[in-house]
Each structure stands twice: as structure tokens, then as C-alpha cells.
Design a protein around this motif. Sequence first.
Motif, PDB file in Angstrom:
ATOM      1  N   HIS A   1       1.753   4.491  -2.803  1.00 48.79           N
ATOM      2  CA  HIS A   1       1.861   5.945  -2.567  1.00 48.79           C
ATOM      3  C   HIS A   1       3.263   6.426  -2.966  1.00 48.79           C
ATOM      4  CE1 HIS A   1      -1.954   6.683  -0.571  1.00 48.79           C
ATOM      5  NE2 HIS A   1      -1.727   5.821   0.397  1.00 48.79           N
TER       6      HIS A   1
ATOM      7  N   HIS B   1       0.840  -1.204   0.000  1.00 51.39           N
ATOM      8  CA  HIS B   1       0.000   0.000   0.000  1.00 51.39           C
ATOM      9  C   HIS B   1       0.879   1.261   0.000  1.00 51.39           C
ATOM     10  CE1 HIS B   1      -3.730   2.251   1.161  1.00 51.39           C
ATOM     11  NE2 HIS B   1      -2.828   3.075   1.655  1.00 51.39           N
TER      12      HIS B   1
ATOM     13  N   SER C   1      -2.103   3.536  -4.147  1.00 51.06           N
ATOM     14  CA  SER C   1      -1.800   2.550  -3.098  1.00 51.06           C
ATOM     15  C   SER C   1      -2.718   1.341  -3.204  1.00 51.06           C
ATOM     16  CB  SER C   1      -1.909   3.199  -1.717  1.00 51.06           C
ATOM     17  OG  SER C   1      -3.200   3.726  -1.507  1.00 51.06           O
TER      18      SER C   1
ATOM     19  N   GLU D   1      -4.654   7.719  -3.144  1.00 48.10           N
ATOM     20  CA  GLU D   1      -5.116   6.444  -2.603  1.00 48.10           C
ATOM     21  C   GLU D   1      -5.338   5.422  -3.723  1.00 48.10           C
ATOM     22  OE1 GLU D   1      -4.848   6.053   0.457  1.00 48.10           O
ATOM     23  OE2 GLU D   1      -6.024   4.298   1.020  1.00 48.10           O
TER      24      GLU D   1
HETATM   25 ZN    ZN Z   1      -3.220   5.150   1.771  1.00 47.43          ZN
END
Ligand code: ZN
Length: 524
Positions: free
Chosen positions: A292, A288, A321, A318
Motif C-alpha cells: 500500500h 502487505h 499490497s 489492495e
Molecule cells: Zn490492505
Amino acid sequence: MLTTAQTAYETLVAKARELGLLSSCSALLAWDEQTSMPTGGSTHRGEQMALLAGLHHERATDPKIGELLSIVEASDLVAQADSAPAANVRELRRAFERRTRLPRELVEELARTTSLAQQEWIAARRESSFPRFAPWLEKVVRLKRQEGDCLATIPDSGSQTGGSHNENARYDALLEDYEPGAKTAELAGLFQALKVELVPLIRQIGEASVRLGRAGSAGDQILRRTYPLERQKVFVEAAASAVGFDFERGRLDVTAHPFCTGIGPGDTRITTRYDQHQFGDAFFGVLHEVGHGLYEQGLPAEHFGTPLGEAASLGVHESQSRLWENAVGRGRPFWSYWFPVARRVFYEALRDVSLDAFLAAVNHVTPSLIRVQADEVTYNLHIIIRFELEQALLSGDLPVGELPSAWNQKYGETLGIAPGSDAVGCLQDIHWSAGLVGYFPTYTLGNIYAAQLFARAKSELEGLDGSLERGQSAELLSWLRSAVHRHGQCYRPRTLIERATGAPPDPSYLVAALRQKYEELFGL
Ligand code: ZN
């Protein structure tokens, strides 16, 4: 003396870069505070941070910036809407208006109140006492209403419809901080369409899990065996590096709460936490944050400090990610390559486990109370509940005192579960105590964008699954670089997604991807 538009623009860019440098100094201090600062340093650190924040505010609200913006706005430099000067000026104007519209007393009152409210929230959550937190939430909501009302008067430079003059104006104005150009009504439509598909899908997955003997904690028991910490570290770093995270231009450290921070070109930092009985925590947590981090590493360095060198929005951030964590990282092609490696590294834990059983475990779905522990499917319902409740709090339709019962009722209706206490109910998130109203929807927007981007990448990159099966994802990364990363804030999120995928944001890609995955995995 007459300032030409070109000179004015260059001065603006120079000022923006200096502000970017100031912000990156604060970001580095904040990173250090989380990773290595001794606890004794906290008071001094607070003074350092306050000084930098003060300098930033002073420079960012300098009336000279408004004058320079006006000169460039009146010139030919901004004639082409998606030229570098036009995009930079549009976003610099937006930021300048938002900073200067708010009365100083309101800004100071918000800073003071949210700082205290966060401390009270920590204590209230520990005691599971909503009444302790309620007066503070009341104050935060009152101040956010004032903030929304001030900001709602700003004309909207990025949309054809002009400023918002409707019942959603306040919430629209607050959304702007996180998802520029997003409108309450539009998000409500996307989320409703998603909810009506997810609720029955979750029920079907639940029934299949029972049938397959994978319901409840049996579903991901494999992931709670013993995974030695040192080996997890080596394995997860290998995966991060393989998907393209550049360790020469970034690093990975350990913190209590994982995050990613872009310090500047060539320096992107991510963090995680390891638990030897929770394989998924660190592994998917790192994927995740790597997502980013790849976005930060892919922003155009030459535009550092200006909007063109910054991420489009929290939702788009987001999406990057979630794409690596879920669309890639929970998929069969990815594990076709990585599972045999994992079996060698974690031989004791995985020697009797098949790829199918492992995939079922990493895609385990079960309604749960805590958002940050929720699976990929139910997660979105946690967000939709918060999105609905925070609008009702802001409008006054929901009195603060009735939040716990409204919360519990919504959890019952959508997820079929009831929190046993407010600590695992409406007190679980830090956001509202920190004054972050309008932030939650960006998580689900990220999921929606991610599925749509991944579907488009798959259709444009023939043989993507085959590459992932060989442990190769460079072509996917370069597709994302060109479709998303290199644009910075050139386009508003909605336009960015439309240009990248050929369609405006649409939850049906997410629904289709989830449905297909669970039909294959659990034979729905
Ligand atoms: Zn995040």
C-alpha cells in the motif's frame, strides 16, 4: 465578469488542493490517535476531527464548485478523455454529485447510527450475542438502502452504459464509493468463476496436506516458534527497505490494527504489530502495508489533492499490497534470497528448517472461521460469502434476523466448517456496523488484479525471478510505477487493469498462479 474555462479549471484545482490538505490533517490526527495519543485525549481529538470534517464537508459541497465544473465541462479543455483536466473534472464531478445528492438528514442519521452501531457491535461480539446487534444492523441496512436509492439516480460519467436502472442499481451505487465503475453483475461473474475453481483446489490442497503430514496446526508450526521481537523488527525493516519502501518519506510504527495512511507527498505511514510466537503476523503484515505504501509513495506529487494524485480505487490499492505480500512475498524466488538471511537472524528457530519446509509453512492452507487470519487461497471464499450476503440484506431477500443461519450455512457449503458462535461467525467484522456495504468485494478484486498484474510483469520483465533470487525488485517496482502508480485516477480501475495487462479483469490468472504454486509445493 466572464470566467474563462482555464481560470475556472485553475480555481477548481486550487480548491481541490485545499480539500486535500484538510483531509491530510484529519489523516495525521487519525494516525496519531492510533499510535501515540494518550487515552485522555480522546474527547478533545473527537472535537478536532469533527471540526475538520465539518470544514471539509462545507467546502466540498460549495455550490461554486458545481458552477466551475459546468464551465470547464462545456469547454475544449475536456475534449481529450484521458487528458489531465478531463480526468480531474470527471472525478471531481463524481465526488461532488455524490456529496450533494444525499439529504443532510440522511448523512447525519448515518453518522449517528453507525457510530452507535459500532459500539453495540463491539459489545455484541464480546457477548457473542447477535440479537443485541440485530436492531442496529436493521437500522444501518435501512439507511444504506436510502443512500443507495439517492445515489443510483446519478448519471454515470465513466461508463458507456449510463446510470444503472436495474435490480442491482442500489448495490451498484454503493460500490461506487470503493470501486468506481464496478458493477454488481460483473463482480458476481468474476467471483463465481473464481469460486468454482477454488473450492476443488482447496480440497486437493487439503488432501495433499494430510498426505504430507502438514494438515491443521502442523502445517505452520515452524512459524510459531520463538522469534525475538527486536530481531523481527530489524529483519522486517530490512525487507521493507529492500523492496523499495522509502523510510526517508515514510515510517513504520506499532498499532493494535495494522494500516497504511498516505499523509501527503513525502509522508506515508504504515503500522504493524509484533508477536514473538507468530512470525508471519508482522512479516507478511508489513509486506502487505508496504505494498500500500509503495503505491502512495508512487502517486504523482504534483497532482496532490486532485484525483490524478489519488489511488484509483480500494481494489487497485489492495492489488498492490497483495502483490508484494503474496505474489512476491510467499514465492520461492523471494525466499531463495531471504531465507538464508532469516536463518542467521533467527538461528534457534530455523536452524533445522529447510527452504522447502519454510515455503510450505508460509503457504499453509486450511479452512478457518476468521477472515483476517485466513490464508491466501481460502480468503477469497470469506469475501464471496460476505458479497452474497450483503446484497441479500440490502435487497431484503435476507431478513436481518436470519443472517446468522444464512452465514453458517454458507460457511458449511463453501469451506466445510461451522462457526461455534456468532462472535466467530457473522459478528467478526466491523464493516457493516460502520455502514461499509460494498467494501468487501474490493479485497478479492485486489487479489484478482494482483495476480493479473504480476503475470504481466513477469512476461514483460525477462529474468524477474532471477532478480528476486538476488534480492532485487527495483525493476518490478518501476514497472508498477509506470503501469499503475503514476496514473492516479486518470483511468477507472477496469480500464487501468486493461491498459496495464492487455485484458480486462480476469480471475484465471489468480487460479493459474495458485494452482502452479501448490502443484510445485505439495505435488497435487
Ligand atoms: Zn490492505
